[in-house]
Design a protein around this motif. Structure first.
Motif, mmCIF file in Angstrom:
data_model
loop_
_atom_site.group_PDB
_atom_site.id
_atom_site.type_symbol
_atom_site.label_atom_id
_atom_site.label_comp_id
_atom_site.label_asym_id
_atom_site.label_seq_id
_atom_site.Cartn_x
_atom_site.Cartn_y
_atom_site.Cartn_z
ATOM 1 N N GLU A 5 1.403 3.862 -3.045
ATOM 2 C CA GLU A 5 1.960 5.430 -2.686
ATOM 3 C C GLU A 5 3.328 5.220 -2.430
ATOM 4 O OE1 GLU A 5 0.806 9.118 0.458
ATOM 5 O OE2 GLU A 5 0.003 7.307 0.638
ATOM 6 N N THR B 163 0.719 -1.279 -0.070
ATOM 7 C CA THR B 163 0.006 0.030 -0.041
ATOM 8 C C THR B 163 1.008 1.407 0.154
ATOM 9 O OG1 THR B 163 -1.926 -1.028 1.401
ATOM 10 C CG2 THR B 163 -1.783 1.230 1.117
ATOM 11 N N ARG B 164 1.845 1.251 0.822
ATOM 12 C CA ARG B 164 2.666 2.541 1.157
ATOM 13 C C ARG B 164 3.862 2.207 1.516
ATOM 14 N NH1 ARG B 164 1.776 7.672 5.420
ATOM 15 N NH2 ARG B 164 1.747 8.992 3.812
ATOM 16 N N ALA C 69 7.614 2.765 -6.954
ATOM 17 C CA ALA C 69 6.417 2.926 -7.624
ATOM 18 C C ALA C 69 6.171 1.734 -8.827
ATOM 19 C CB ALA C 69 6.253 3.995 -8.282
ATOM 20 N N SER D 220 12.619 6.003 -5.434
ATOM 21 C CA SER D 220 11.205 6.139 -5.372
ATOM 22 C C SER D 220 10.366 5.714 -6.510
ATOM 23 C CB SER D 220 10.620 7.659 -5.159
ATOM 24 O OG SER D 220 11.322 8.208 -3.901
ATOM 25 N N GLU E 248 2.732 8.963 -11.133
ATOM 26 C CA GLU E 248 1.718 9.673 -10.143
ATOM 27 C C GLU E 248 1.740 9.210 -8.730
ATOM 28 O OE1 GLU E 248 -2.060 9.518 -12.127
ATOM 29 O OE2 GLU E 248 -1.292 10.596 -13.744
ATOM 30 N N ALA E 249 1.994 7.825 -8.429
ATOM 31 C CA ALA E 249 2.347 7.285 -7.050
ATOM 32 C C ALA E 249 3.132 7.984 -6.250
ATOM 33 C CB ALA E 249 2.860 5.751 -7.162
ATOM 34 N N CYS E 250 4.095 8.588 -6.664
ATOM 35 C CA CYS E 250 5.188 9.317 -5.827
ATOM 36 C C CYS E 250 4.866 10.856 -5.306
ATOM 37 C CB CYS E 250 6.669 9.388 -6.770
ATOM 38 S SG CYS E 250 7.265 7.905 -7.144
ATOM 39 N N ARG E 251 5.157 10.782 -4.275
ATOM 40 C CA ARG E 251 4.864 12.224 -3.450
ATOM 41 C C ARG E 251 6.218 12.806 -2.841
ATOM 42 N NH1 ARG E 251 2.331 14.051 1.602
ATOM 43 N NH2 ARG E 251 1.700 11.827 2.027
ATOM 44 N N LEU F 35 6.207 7.510 -0.699
ATOM 45 C CA LEU F 35 6.595 8.969 0.089
ATOM 46 C C LEU F 35 8.087 9.228 -0.100
ATOM 47 C CD1 LEU F 35 5.236 11.529 1.280
ATOM 48 C CD2 LEU F 35 5.504 10.281 3.688
#
Length: 241
Positions: free
Chosen positions: A90, A67-68, A84, A80, A111-114, A92
């Motif tokens: 997600e 999930t994360r 992804a 990162s 898009e999953a990367c923040r 981070l």
């Protein structure tokens, strides 16, 4: 106050490196200095590394959720991107350098990367018990041990029950000729030779005690080459499962 001074020093160094040559500073291939990494080549190394790491985690019988994930010391985002691509919903990416994060936002397409800037000695932006996998490589070695150990504590604060935390850390200068030369150099000289990057190690027994004090266990402490030939290093695979 010592930890605050330490993080300020590390932040200044990596902000400067992120401005000058961010991808090389993250992955110091001798032939890529001077902004000679292409984003495509650079990101491909992250995909390969994460594939190897997850293969090792699976071989040890560990199956963290997808999930994360947290990429600590994400730099320009190569790992990162790898996380992804491995299917984490997600990712981070956290780093103390705003210039590194700017490069990550520029070149990472997922898009999953923040990407989030770390501004203190903790991971205040990350919720407790919210992460399935933490990965950090070529990062803690550049911090004074007290600061690095504090972040390991934070890894286990944000990790969910059953999570896996994988991190790399040198143990000591190697017994090779290169390692003996490094040990003989004044700290300031060694740092200048590495463009301001510091290198620090922690003996393996001390790392094991730290992990155990956090309610987790070391499943593997694999010899690792990420710190280069002048250092002995380990890749620690840890879990609270």
């Amino acid at each position: 106050m010592t930890a605050d001074r330490d993080i300020d020093d590390v932040s200044r160094t990596w902000t400067k490196l992120g401005d000058e040559d961010p991808m090389w500073a993250v992955l110091t291939d001798r032939g890529k200095s001077g902004n000679r990494w292409s984003p495509e080549e650079f990101l491909a190394t992250g995909v390969a590394e994460i594939d190897t790491v997850l293969g090792r985690v699976g071989a040890l019988g560990l199956q963290p959720g997808r999930t994360r994930a947290l990429d600590f010391g994400c730099g320009a985002g190569r790992l990162s991107h790898g996380l992804a691509q491995a299917g984490f919903g997600e990712v981070l990416g956290c780093d103390i350098s705003r210039t590194m994060l700017a490069k990550a936002r520029e070149i990472v397409p997922d898009e999953a990367c923040r990407f989030v800037q770390v501004t203190g000695t903790d991971l205040a932006a990350v919720e407790t018990d919210s992460v399935d996998l933490v990965y950090s490589c070529r990062v803690l070695q550049h911090m004074p041990p007290a600061l690095a150990h504090g972040y390991v504590r934070e890894f286990w604060r944000v990790a969910r029950p059953g999570a896996v935390v994988v991190f790399q850390m040198p143990t000591q200068p190697s017994s090779s000729l290169a390692g003996r030369v490094l040990s003989a150099l004044p700290v300031g000289v060694a740092r200048r030779l590495r463009r301001g990057m510091e290198m620090h190690g922690t003996p393996e027994p001390e790392v094991r005690r730290l992990v155990e004090s956090l309610g987790a266990r070391v499943v593997a402490a694999d010899p690792d080459t990420s710190a280069g030939p002048r250092w002995d290093s380990r890749l620690y695979v840890t879990t609270n499962a």
